[in-house]
Design a protein around this motif. Sequence first.
Motif, PDB file in Angstrom:
ATOM      1  N   MET A  79       4.272   1.201   4.145  1.00 39.73           N
ATOM      2  CA  MET A  79       3.782   0.091   4.952  1.00 39.73           C
ATOM      3  C   MET A  79       3.312  -1.056   4.064  1.00 39.73           C
ATOM      4  N   VAL A  80       2.609  -0.736   2.983  1.00 37.09           N
ATOM      5  CA  VAL A  80       2.133  -1.776   2.067  1.00 37.09           C
ATOM      6  C   VAL A  80       3.315  -2.470   1.392  1.00 37.09           C
ATOM      7  N   ILE A  81       4.328  -1.704   1.011  1.00 35.46           N
ATOM      8  CA  ILE A  81       5.519  -2.316   0.403  1.00 35.46           C
ATOM      9  C   ILE A  81       6.189  -3.260   1.395  1.00 35.46           C
ATOM     10  N   ALA A  82       6.280  -2.833   2.659  1.00 35.69           N
ATOM     11  CA  ALA A  82       6.884  -3.698   3.681  1.00 35.69           C
ATOM     12  C   ALA A  82       6.076  -4.965   3.884  1.00 35.69           C
ATOM     13  N   ALA A 109      -5.958  -7.084   1.331  1.00 31.55           N
ATOM     14  CA  ALA A 109      -6.632  -5.845   1.737  1.00 31.55           C
ATOM     15  C   ALA A 109      -5.685  -4.651   1.620  1.00 31.55           C
ATOM     16  N   ALA A 110      -4.425  -4.827   2.025  1.00 30.73           N
ATOM     17  CA  ALA A 110      -3.454  -3.738   1.923  1.00 30.73           C
ATOM     18  C   ALA A 110      -3.205  -3.354   0.475  1.00 30.73           C
ATOM     19  N   ASP A 111      -3.107  -4.344  -0.399  1.00 27.62           N
ATOM     20  CA  ASP A 111      -2.860  -4.045  -1.809  1.00 27.62           C
ATOM     21  C   ASP A 111      -4.051  -3.339  -2.453  1.00 27.62           C
ATOM     22  N   MET A 167      -9.247  -1.333   5.478  1.00 23.71           N
ATOM     23  CA  MET A 167      -8.559  -1.179   6.760  1.00 23.71           C
ATOM     24  C   MET A 167      -9.161  -2.089   7.821  1.00 23.71           C
ATOM     25  N   ILE A 168     -10.492  -2.249   7.808  1.00 23.99           N
ATOM     26  CA  ILE A 168     -11.127  -3.152   8.775  1.00 23.99           C
ATOM     27  C   ILE A 168     -10.638  -4.580   8.562  1.00 23.99           C
ATOM     28  N   VAL A 169     -10.624  -5.018   7.304  1.00 26.37           N
ATOM     29  CA  VAL A 169     -10.155  -6.370   6.994  1.00 26.37           C
ATOM     30  C   VAL A 169      -8.682  -6.522   7.349  1.00 26.37           C
ATOM     31  N   PHE A 170      -7.893  -5.500   7.082  1.00 22.93           N
ATOM     32  CA  PHE A 170      -6.456  -5.548   7.376  1.00 22.93           C
ATOM     33  C   PHE A 170      -6.208  -5.692   8.878  1.00 22.93           C
TER      34      PHE A 170
END
Length: 543
Positions: A107-110, A154-156, A182-185
């Motif tokens: 998901m992060v790569i996408a 945030a994901a990274d 995750m909250i920020v994402f």
Amino acid sequence: MKKLDLPVHMPSWTTMLPSLSWVTRISVRPGLSLGGASIMIAYFVTLCYAGVWESNIFSDPLRMGWVAISQLPVVIVLATKNNPVGILIGACYTRLNYLHRFSGRLMVIAVNIHALGYFYSWSLPNTASGTTPPTFNHQLFKPTHLTGFVALIAADVMFVTSLSWMRQRFHGTFKTLHVLGMIVFLIGCYLHAPQATAYLLIAVGIYLFDRLVRLLKTRYTTARVTALSELGMTRVEVLGTNAGWRAGQHVRVRVLERELGGPTGLGMLECHPFTICSVSESPSGENLTLMCKKTGMWTNKLFELARGMEYGSVSSDGSRAEKGSAPRDVRLLIEGPYGGPNHTIYSSFSGALVVAGGSGITYALGVVQDLLQKDRDGRSRLKCIELVWSVQDPSAILPLLHHFSFLLAQSNSKLYYTSLQISVSYTRCFANPPPHVVKVLQHLPAGLRVSPGRPKLQNILNSVVDRACALFHRGLEDDGRRAKPAGRSADSKRAGSRPAGVFVTVCGPQSMAEDLRRVVRSVDPDRRKRAGGVEMFDEVFGG
């Protein structure tokens, strides 16, 4: 006369398709089998098809964004302690962690590919109209783009802190940044793409449902802690709790004492999993008991807290304690239980090999005690149990010698039909071992063996399989018992016309589990078929 209530034995697919099982359990790397790797490859190919088939990530980056956000509910459901996937397939959340990490990283790569596609398009001149396009900074600081960029960061951050070296060395930091990230994402995704709200609500709903179930499974209670110095472990007895779990399950514990809180008091919020080593609904009334090994700052503090009562000598109230010491009661929150054998019924097999490494003895003791209790109650098909414990120091046996002797005495009683043998192997030899250790090792109870070196698991498993078959066929002739109450012969024959298989379970380091998997795969096909199959269940340290 007590009527037998034998559990129905349902062979797993590994018994019905042994060749396929042999292939899928080949180790790709520690902690990952070929079967697990195949699931990951299939998942990766599916996302690649959804994201790039007949599409260009530079001219159509929006598509990859939808692929990324569509995986958010999958990532969340695989992260929860109470999720429908684990319930359906009979797997604890710990067994789904590798899929959670893999899906999260995809998901992060996408998300990054989605962002890079836009960064690329913002950097190109608009040759069709001949006008000068807005600068990169102008595009980035548009409100919808900026919130998406915050979600990207945030994901990274979650990706970097979830790497194994970071997760294992700075677990507290990992958990904190994972939750905040995750909250920020989620907030960033909502502000960046309101049309994706449905995916976000599903993910939040799954998480809130899990928290609600965890809250309902949490209990505030009091526990009594004592120290086992020879094992470097703390014994925790949860007072007033003696039912509600299965053998092999674990609970998550928060100790609400200032000594564990640290300068900021945040240590009291730390939640740690420990395997239950006592049996549910014990006739002796034994409470839920945990044994917590010293492996980090928190467990070291717990051990020091328990040093007020050493689990060695006998105190005035009959408990085993250091002379002059007093027991220490602590407040705690206990959550669970989780894990365990799930759909597997250990007592439906004909033979059992239980292997433990170090502190994995807590899991092994819980399993063995539960099986013996079911045997006494007429709810077990087991003919033989072999408990193998591998430790570094032979003195580790001293705190548990009384427990081992009690289990062996139970097995030899006329009330019990299952034979039990215990083997302890130690890897650290001494030129001059302490006299009290030598004295104990020279007067071991019947059925308990202590030997140097690593356990010869292949020979032990073959012996268990042969014993299970021999005792089963003997049982068809004379009811398979040393001393039988009248009237049980007919009930015993309901066990079937062939052995119900041998189960192998292990709790210890990843290397021990890998060794035992190779041993199970190498069992002779004829011996495996004669026993009705050999199935394996493992609980490994780390993750």
